[in-house]
Motif scaffolding. Structure first.
Motif, PDB file in Angstrom:
ATOM      1  N   ASN A 293       0.843  -1.200   0.000  1.00 29.97           N
ATOM      2  CA  ASN A 293       0.000   0.000   0.000  1.00 29.97           C
ATOM      3  C   ASN A 293       0.875   1.245   0.000  1.00 29.97           C
ATOM      4  N   PHE A 294       1.910   1.211  -0.804  1.00 34.35           N
ATOM      5  CA  PHE A 294       2.892   2.289  -0.874  1.00 34.35           C
ATOM      6  C   PHE A 294       3.639   2.185  -2.194  1.00 34.35           C
ATOM      7  N   VAL A 295       4.350   3.246  -2.539  1.00 34.25           N
ATOM      8  CA  VAL A 295       5.267   3.228  -3.678  1.00 34.25           C
ATOM      9  C   VAL A 295       6.627   3.714  -3.216  1.00 34.25           C
ATOM     10  N   TRP A 296       7.635   3.293  -3.947  1.00 36.98           N
ATOM     11  CA  TRP A 296       9.018   3.644  -3.651  1.00 36.98           C
ATOM     12  C   TRP A 296       9.542   4.576  -4.733  1.00 36.98           C
ATOM     13  N   ILE A 297      10.087   5.720  -4.317  1.00 43.81           N
ATOM     14  CA  ILE A 297      10.676   6.690  -5.236  1.00 43.81           C
ATOM     15  C   ILE A 297      12.187   6.660  -5.040  1.00 43.81           C
ATOM     16  N   GLU A 298      12.895   6.196  -6.041  1.00 44.99           N
ATOM     17  CA  GLU A 298      14.352   6.216  -5.944  1.00 44.99           C
ATOM     18  C   GLU A 298      14.837   7.660  -6.023  1.00 44.99           C
ATOM     19  N   ALA A 299      15.570   8.083  -5.003  1.00 42.27           N
ATOM     20  CA  ALA A 299      16.056   9.465  -4.967  1.00 42.27           C
ATOM     21  C   ALA A 299      17.212   9.561  -3.989  1.00 42.27           C
ATOM     22  N   GLU A 300      18.387   9.924  -4.497  1.00 42.35           N
ATOM     23  CA  GLU A 300      19.538  10.071  -3.602  1.00 42.35           C
ATOM     24  C   GLU A 300      19.294  11.197  -2.603  1.00 42.35           C
ATOM     25  N   GLN A 301      18.649  12.274  -3.045  1.00 38.89           N
ATOM     26  CA  GLN A 301      18.365  13.404  -2.160  1.00 38.89           C
ATOM     27  C   GLN A 301      17.017  13.182  -1.461  1.00 38.89           C
ATOM     28  N   ALA A 302      16.910  12.045  -0.790  1.00 37.78           N
ATOM     29  CA  ALA A 302      15.626  11.665  -0.200  1.00 37.78           C
ATOM     30  C   ALA A 302      15.171  12.646   0.872  1.00 37.78           C
ATOM     31  N   LYS A 303      16.081  13.125   1.683  1.00 33.00           N
ATOM     32  CA  LYS A 303      15.703  14.071   2.732  1.00 33.00           C
ATOM     33  C   LYS A 303      15.185  15.375   2.138  1.00 33.00           C
ATOM     34  N   GLY A 304      15.782  15.788   1.042  1.00 31.45           N
ATOM     35  CA  GLY A 304      15.308  16.996   0.382  1.00 31.45           C
ATOM     36  C   GLY A 304      13.896  16.823  -0.158  1.00 31.45           C
ATOM     37  N   LEU A 305      13.626  15.658  -0.742  1.00 28.60           N
ATOM     38  CA  LEU A 305      12.283  15.400  -1.250  1.00 28.60           C
ATOM     39  C   LEU A 305      11.289  15.291  -0.097  1.00 28.60           C
TER      40      LEU A 305
ATOM     41  N   GLU B  65      18.922   6.832  -0.634  1.00 25.56           N
ATOM     42  CA  GLU B  65      18.287   5.709  -1.325  1.00 25.56           C
ATOM     43  C   GLU B  65      16.958   6.073  -1.959  1.00 25.56           C
ATOM     44  N   GLY B  66      16.023   6.541  -1.146  1.00 25.61           N
ATOM     45  CA  GLY B  66      14.727   6.834  -1.720  1.00 25.61           C
ATOM     46  C   GLY B  66      13.700   7.239  -0.685  1.00 25.61           C
ATOM     47  N   VAL B  67      12.478   7.418  -1.157  1.00 25.30           N
ATOM     48  CA  VAL B  67      11.364   7.854  -0.328  1.00 25.30           C
ATOM     49  C   VAL B  67      10.207   6.877  -0.519  1.00 25.30           C
ATOM     50  N   ARG B  68       9.621   6.443   0.590  1.00 26.09           N
ATOM     51  CA  ARG B  68       8.447   5.582   0.548  1.00 26.09           C
ATOM     52  C   ARG B  68       7.215   6.424   0.828  1.00 26.09           C
ATOM     53  N   VAL B  69       6.216   6.295  -0.029  1.00 26.78           N
ATOM     54  CA  VAL B  69       4.983   7.069   0.096  1.00 26.78           C
ATOM     55  C   VAL B  69       3.818   6.107   0.294  1.00 26.78           C
TER      56      VAL B  69
END
Length: 367
Positions: free
Chosen positions: A302-314, A331-335
């Motif tokens: 029930n989530f998606v994974w966004i690959e992003a090195e600047q995860a904290k910024g996102l 690594e990324g952001v889980r939404v």
């Protein structure tokens, strides 16, 4: 004169001092939408709430020793004997019982990484050494590598399917091949916290008949919307259940939580409708992220994974747009999937994040 002892303080075991800390979502007091903890966006039904309220009237009494009513309901629907079912205060609590009972000092526990962040914590609490096997280029479990990591000291292997936080899934045939290679004296825990959100090829409970070293671990926290009640269950061979019950604290599931879980278990059509809404919204958000250039793995959760090195910024940008997410920096952001408003807020945050990065790349004073 001060006769008090020196400033020495009690010290925990060295393994406890070294434990990583479970992360907390940022900005929860500043947002409109919470998309950071993989909770259901739908509150429990009135029937569930009423059942829990009724149970609260008898809180002066202990619950049943092993959550007998819920065990019976689960066993009936899944067509297994009650002595193959155990319930407890969340699947995480049950996993800890397993690791304490079957691992321990001088042993090893193999699991994928990145995977659920609680695994290294629980392995450390049990006194075991964790062996992390990296995901492949598609962010999936490397099952052959996990088999190769097993040694004489390995007591438990944990498989998170679908995997948290990447959402990636293991095919049934691949899982069968993997289980056929794992020594029979190694406990294999299939953590299926998000199975309801997956198009299921098979119900892995059937594996218990062929592989007596397998434990299937599930929860009421996600699809059944009872994260705050803390209810989980597992299915395993009777011998494993007996050992876990012998080593776990008695009365592990509150009567209020049990009543809510029994009521929710009886509302399968409602659960499936709620899951279908989440799956549809998951597709909408994944498509929106993909159109913006992100590689978003197909998710079974029930989530998606966004690959992003600047995860904290996102993450910070999402908070500014009114939605909390879970960042794993570098690594990324889980939404977590919620309402359409939450999805649109995430996409707006992504647009701002990408625009800001483009401005920075074009600003020679910053380079």
């Amino acid at each position: 004169m001060d006769d008090s002892p020196t400033h020495a303080r009690p010290a925990p075991r060295a393994e406890i001092e070294a434990l990583p800390r479970y992360s907390r979502a940022s900005g929860l007091d500043k947002v409109t939408w919470v998309a950071s903890s993989n909770e259901s966006p739908v509150a429990p039904s009135p029937a569930v709430q009423n059942a829990m309220a009724a149970a609260a009237a008898s809180l002066n009494r202990y619950p049943s020793l092993f959550g007998d009513q819920l065990v019976a309901a689960i066993a009936e629907r899944l067509k297994v004997p009650p002595d193959q079912v155990m319930v407890g205060a969340g699947s995480l609590s049950l996993l800890q019982h397993m690791l304490v009972a079957y691992a321990g000092s001088g042993t090893e526990v193999v699991h994928a990484w990145r995977s659920y962040e609680a695994y290294p914590i629980l392995v450390g609490v049990a006194g075991s050494a964790g062996l992390r096997v990296g995901l492949d280029a598609e962010l999936r479990h490397q099952l052959d590598a996990m088999v190769g990591a097993i040694t004489d000291r390995t007591k438990v292997v944990i498989i998170c399917n679908p995997n948290n936080p990447t959402g990636t899934m293991i095919r049934h045939d691949d899982l069968m091949r993997f289980l056929g290679q794992v020594p029979g004296n190694v406990l294999v825990v299939l953590d299926e916290a998000y199975r309801e959100y997956t198009a299921q090829e098979h119900d892995e409970v059937a594996l218990l008949a062929t592989f007596p070293n397998v434990v299937v671990l599930r929860t009421f926290s996600k699809a059944y919307g009872l994260a705050g009640a803390r209810v989980g269950y597992l299915l395993a061979a009777p011998e494993i259940i007996g050992n876990l019950r012998a080593s776990a604290p008695p009365f592990g599931l509150s009567s209020v939580a049990e009543a809510g879980a029994v009521a929710a278990w009886g509302e399968q059509d409602l659960m499936k409708a709620n899951v279908a809404a989440v799956v549809a919204e998951r597709a909408f958000l994944a498509a929106g992220l993909g159109s913006r250039g992100f590689r978003v793995p197909e998710s079974g959760g029930n989530f998606v994974w966004i690959e992003a090195e600047q995860a904290k910024g996102l993450e910070k940008e999402c908070i500014r747009h009114g939605v909390s997410v879970r960042a794993f920096d570098g690594e990324g952001v889980r939404v977590s999937i919620g309402s359409r408003g939450a999805s649109l807020a995430v996409l707006a945050a992504v647009d701002t994040f990408l625009k800001d990065r483009q401005i920075r790349r074009n600003d020679s004073s910053i380079i």
